[in-house]
Design an enzyme around this catalytic site. Structure first.
Site, PDB file in Angstrom:
ATOM      1  N   GLY A   1       0.822  -1.210   0.000  1.00  0.00           N
ATOM      2  CA  GLY A   1       0.000   0.000   0.000  1.00  0.00           C
ATOM      3  C   GLY A   1       0.853   1.256   0.000  1.00  0.00           C
TER       4      GLY A   1
ATOM      5  N   GLY B   1       6.114   4.247  -8.518  1.00  0.00           N
ATOM      6  CA  GLY B   1       6.809   2.962  -8.708  1.00  0.00           C
ATOM      7  C   GLY B   1       5.797   1.835  -8.826  1.00  0.00           C
ATOM      8  N   HIS B   2       4.833   1.803  -7.890  1.00  0.00           N
ATOM      9  CA  HIS B   2       3.775   0.784  -7.951  1.00  0.00           C
ATOM     10  C   HIS B   2       2.980   0.937  -9.255  1.00  0.00           C
ATOM     11  CE1 HIS B   2       3.985   1.278  -3.359  1.00  0.00           C
ATOM     12  NE2 HIS B   2       4.420   0.050  -3.582  1.00  0.00           N
TER      13      HIS B   2
ATOM     14  N   GLN C   1       6.438  -9.499   7.960  1.00  0.00           N
ATOM     15  CA  GLN C   1       7.713  -9.116   7.361  1.00  0.00           C
ATOM     16  C   GLN C   1       8.358  -7.928   8.067  1.00  0.00           C
ATOM     17  OE1 GLN C   1       5.774  -8.334   3.423  1.00  0.00           O
ATOM     18  NE2 GLN C   1       7.259  -6.673   3.271  1.00  0.00           N
TER      19      GLN C   1
ATOM     20  N   GLU D   1      12.498  -4.250  -9.395  1.00  0.00           N
ATOM     21  CA  GLU D   1      13.943  -4.458  -9.173  1.00  0.00           C
ATOM     22  C   GLU D   1      14.448  -3.597  -8.025  1.00  0.00           C
ATOM     23  OE1 GLU D   1      15.842  -3.769 -12.932  1.00  0.00           O
ATOM     24  OE2 GLU D   1      15.384  -5.797 -13.647  1.00  0.00           O
TER      25      GLU D   1
ATOM     26  N   SER E   1       7.637   4.242  -0.689  1.00  0.00           N
ATOM     27  CA  SER E   1       6.604   4.693   0.256  1.00  0.00           C
ATOM     28  C   SER E   1       7.247   5.400   1.435  1.00  0.00           C
ATOM     29  CB  SER E   1       5.801   3.501   0.774  1.00  0.00           C
ATOM     30  OG  SER E   1       5.242   2.787  -0.301  1.00  0.00           O
TER      31      SER E   1
HETATM   32  P1  AMP Z   1       5.997  -2.513  -1.602  1.00  0.00           P
HETATM   33  O1  AMP Z   1       4.630  -1.956  -1.464  1.00  0.00           O
HETATM   34  O2  AMP Z   1       7.074  -1.564  -1.159  1.00  0.00           O
HETATM   35  O3  AMP Z   1       6.147  -3.908  -1.067  1.00  0.00           O
HETATM   36  O4  AMP Z   1       6.227  -2.656  -3.172  1.00  0.00           O
HETATM   37  C1  AMP Z   1       5.397  -3.449  -3.966  1.00  0.00           C
HETATM   38  C2  AMP Z   1       6.092  -3.742  -5.270  1.00  0.00           C
HETATM   39  O5  AMP Z   1       6.422  -2.514  -5.927  1.00  0.00           O
HETATM   40  C3  AMP Z   1       7.423  -4.494  -5.048  1.00  0.00           C
HETATM   41  O6  AMP Z   1       7.570  -5.482  -6.056  1.00  0.00           O
HETATM   42  C4  AMP Z   1       8.447  -3.396  -5.188  1.00  0.00           C
HETATM   43  O7  AMP Z   1       9.707  -3.863  -5.626  1.00  0.00           O
HETATM   44  C5  AMP Z   1       7.801  -2.502  -6.237  1.00  0.00           C
HETATM   45  N1  AMP Z   1       8.342  -1.154  -6.162  1.00  0.00           N
HETATM   46  C6  AMP Z   1       8.422  -0.352  -5.059  1.00  0.00           C
HETATM   47  N2  AMP Z   1       9.045   0.801  -5.368  1.00  0.00           N
HETATM   48  C7  AMP Z   1       9.386   0.724  -6.682  1.00  0.00           C
HETATM   49  C8  AMP Z   1      10.066   1.603  -7.588  1.00  0.00           C
HETATM   50  N3  AMP Z   1      10.544   2.780  -7.218  1.00  0.00           N
HETATM   51  N4  AMP Z   1      10.231   1.178  -8.865  1.00  0.00           N
HETATM   52  C9  AMP Z   1       9.760  -0.032  -9.268  1.00  0.00           C
HETATM   53  N5  AMP Z   1       9.120  -0.892  -8.460  1.00  0.00           N
HETATM   54  C10 AMP Z   1       8.931  -0.530  -7.184  1.00  0.00           C
END
Ligand code: AMP
Length: 262
Positions: free
Chosen positions: A32, A37-38, A62, A149, A187
């Site tokens: 969330g 990026g998301h 986690q 990545e 985030s």
């Molecule tokens: P999270 O909510 O932080 O667990 O992220 C969910 C997905 O979005 C994960 O696969 C992250 O690697 C990806 N993600 C988060 N930030 C970025 C970003 N700046 N660029 C690309 N993917 C991202």
């Protein structure tokens, strides 16, 4: 319109009723506090599949540090609006009780890669990640699942999980989306004060420079960063730092390192 589902049963019933078995389903799991990026992962899924499912679940297992979980930015209503605006078909947002009806009795443990880099500083973190990813993949049963990545170690561990447990899903790796000053979009960036936010760009700049990990560590520490690790491994450079207690991670391919810091 994005349809919100809060339970495993509701999604499973809908999957049958909407006859989703014959469609290609893209899945983007997140914690969330959605950002660009998301959105880049979601857009990729929308382009490659008939149906896109986004999950928003702040997975407690986690987070080894309770304060980190408490301070994690949560914004469910904003996330729902983002999902709607991007054209996500289904938003899966279960409660912790729904995802862990039996507490945390059963879990996925990986014994090698998960112990290094981030795993060394966040014990149990990747067990929590792999456990929730396995649950989510079983529930959603997507054709493709999208991972960034930006969390390269997580991406590698998920690939290993899929291989070792013979899961029938394609893992799609998406490039790291960055701000103009090079800082990876995250985030946690929302928790940085304005001066910290300006300073944070130095982390990305140094990580992407040709300097040696030891020099990078020294320079970051001199600038007030608390450095967890700066380490080269498998053709990439990985780093994790804290700035005013806020944790930032990043990684770059070694062959992309620049002569001068930006
Ligand atoms: P999270 O909510 O932080 O667990 O992220 C969910 C997905 O979005 C994960 O696969 C992250 O690697 C990806 N993600 C988060 N930030 C970025 C970003 N700046 N660029 C690309 N993917 C991202």
């Amino acid at each position: 319109m994005t349809r919100c589902l809060h339970t495993v049963g509701a999604w499973r019933r809908l999957r049958v009723r909407a006859d989703l078995d014959n469609l290609e389903i893209g899945f983007v799991p997140t914690l969330g506090a959605l950002h660009r990026g998301h959105a880049s992962l979601i857009e990729r899924s929308l382009a490659q599949n008939d149906v896109t499912v986004l999950s928003v679940f702040l997975n407690p297992t986690q987070f080894s540090d309770g304060a980190d979980l408490e301070s994690y930015p949560a914004s469910f209503f904003a996330d729902r609006e983002t999902a709607e605006r991007l054209g996500v078909d289904y938003l899966f947002c279960p409660s912790s009780e729904e995802m862990y009806p039996n507490g945390y009795r059963y879990r996925v443990v990986e014994n090698e890669l998960s112990r290094s880099l981030c795993g060394e500083h966040r014990p149990g973190h990747f067990d929590g990640v792999l456990t929730v990813v396995l649950k989510l993949l079983h529930i959603i049963r997507p054709t493709r699942a999208y991972f960034g990545e930006k969390d390269f170690q997580q991406l590698e561990l998920v690939r290993g999980l899929v291989r070792d447990f013979f899961l029938d899903v394609a893992i799609v790796a998406c490039p790291t989306l960055r701000h103009e000053d090079g800082l990876a979009v995250s985030s946690r960036n929302a928790l940085l004060s304005r001066p910290q936010r300006r300073q944070a760009a130095l982390f990305a700049a140094l990580l992407g420079s040709r300097r040696q990990p030891r020099e990078i560590r020294r320079e970051l520490e001199a600038k007030g960063f608390e450095v967890e690790y700066i380490q080269d491994s498998t053709h990439r450079r990985f780093g994790a730092v804290r700035l005013g207690g806020i944790r930032l991670i990043d990684n770059v391919p070694l062959d992309s390192l620049m002569e001068e810091t930006r």
